[in-house]
Enzyme design. Sequence first.
Site, short mmCIF file in Angstrom:
data_model
loop_
_atom_site.label_atom_id
_atom_site.label_comp_id
_atom_site.label_asym_id
_atom_site.label_seq_id
_atom_site.Cartn_x
_atom_site.Cartn_y
_atom_site.Cartn_z
N CYS A 112 8.50 -2.12 4.41
CA CYS A 112 8.07 -0.97 5.22
C CYS A 112 8.13 -1.23 6.73
CB CYS A 112 6.66 -0.57 4.84
SG CYS A 112 6.46 -0.28 3.09
N HIS A 236 3.16 3.53 10.47
CA HIS A 236 3.74 3.61 9.12
C HIS A 236 2.82 4.47 8.26
CE1 HIS A 236 5.22 2.77 5.25
NE2 HIS A 236 4.37 1.81 4.95
N ASN A 266 4.15 7.62 1.04
CA ASN A 266 4.65 6.42 1.72
C ASN A 266 6.15 6.28 1.41
OD1 ASN A 266 5.38 3.84 2.47
ND2 ASN A 266 3.59 2.83 1.57
#
Length: 311
Positions: A112, A236, A266
């Site tokens: 990520c 994020h 996500n």
Amino acid sequence: MNAGVIGIGRYVPERVMTNADLEKMVDTSDEWIRTRTGIEERRIAENDMDTSHMAERAGKEALRDAGLDAGDIDLILVATVTGDYGFPSVACLIQERLGAVNAVAMDISAACAGFIYGMITAKQYIDTNTYKNVLVIGVEKLSKITDWEDRNTAVLFGDGAGAAIIAPVDDDKGILSFDMGSDGSGAKYLYQNGDHLYMNGREVFKFAVRQMPESSLKVVEKAGLKKEDVDFLIPHQANIRIMEAARERLGLPQEKMASTVAKYGNTSSSSIPIALVEARESGKVKDGDVLVLVGFGGGLTWGAVALRWGK
Ligand code: UT7
């Protein structure tokens, strides 16, 4: 000249999977998912829409936005852990499809945090006058490696792609500072083994609520700025509770943080560039604004940049 962002783009699949859909697949509830993560729905790519196809679309949009031709690109960096194949890289696949015949192409594996790693890597090539136009893409088809019977992870992730062209901009614009780090001792908390992704959510959560605020503050200091100088935070999009930890540490009001987690979940390395595109679309990111982009992920990895928006 300084390395900055001269164009951005994104692609998200059309198919929406809601929390209600997930209630039919695993032992979970809309209430649990909303309160623990902030997620309401996510996008899931169709079978024939692989990672490289999403990357290609986001990349094309970024090229258009920058007013460049594919032939102008010197380097393609694709941050992904869900490439179409073990190899060749997604970067090589899209180099051909975009017609970026002058570009060197490679993937970056930092989960990520990959898009931030990509931006910082692009900056090194630009600062050293090695390359001029770098296409950085964060793209993930996490639905390919999601265990749809594991409620601990199935509710969290979505698919998508975000892209930016990093190139020389005026000295007072662009990437002002960066912070990045890795801690392989945490590899065991988030990994893919065989077909599926595994996660110790609680450990990743503890790491993230510490690291996101710390990295955000670090880039502000390194840029010679104060918290009050930050106009917009793009964290994020992992979990609203983790994002809020970073926002609160920077002392920013809610409207100064990008939040797409409710509608996309996500999306790993693509979450920051997707949120950036949507923030600009809604008028929240303006020329001269100071942005902090910050992410963390499997590895463990983390990274942040302070960026003055504009060319
Ligand atoms: O991009 C980086 C990737 N990873 C992350 O960002 C994840 C970071 N971690 C998190 O976001 C959070 O840890 C989670 C959202 C994954 C979990 O939230 P939590 O508040 O840390 O919950 P927990 O793991 O402490 O679990 C609480 C309870 C457990 O039940 P017991 O043991 O208390 O009886 C879980 O089994 O919630 C249960 N649970 C669920 N219940 C309903 C776990 N997943 C679910 C679910 N639906 N989907």
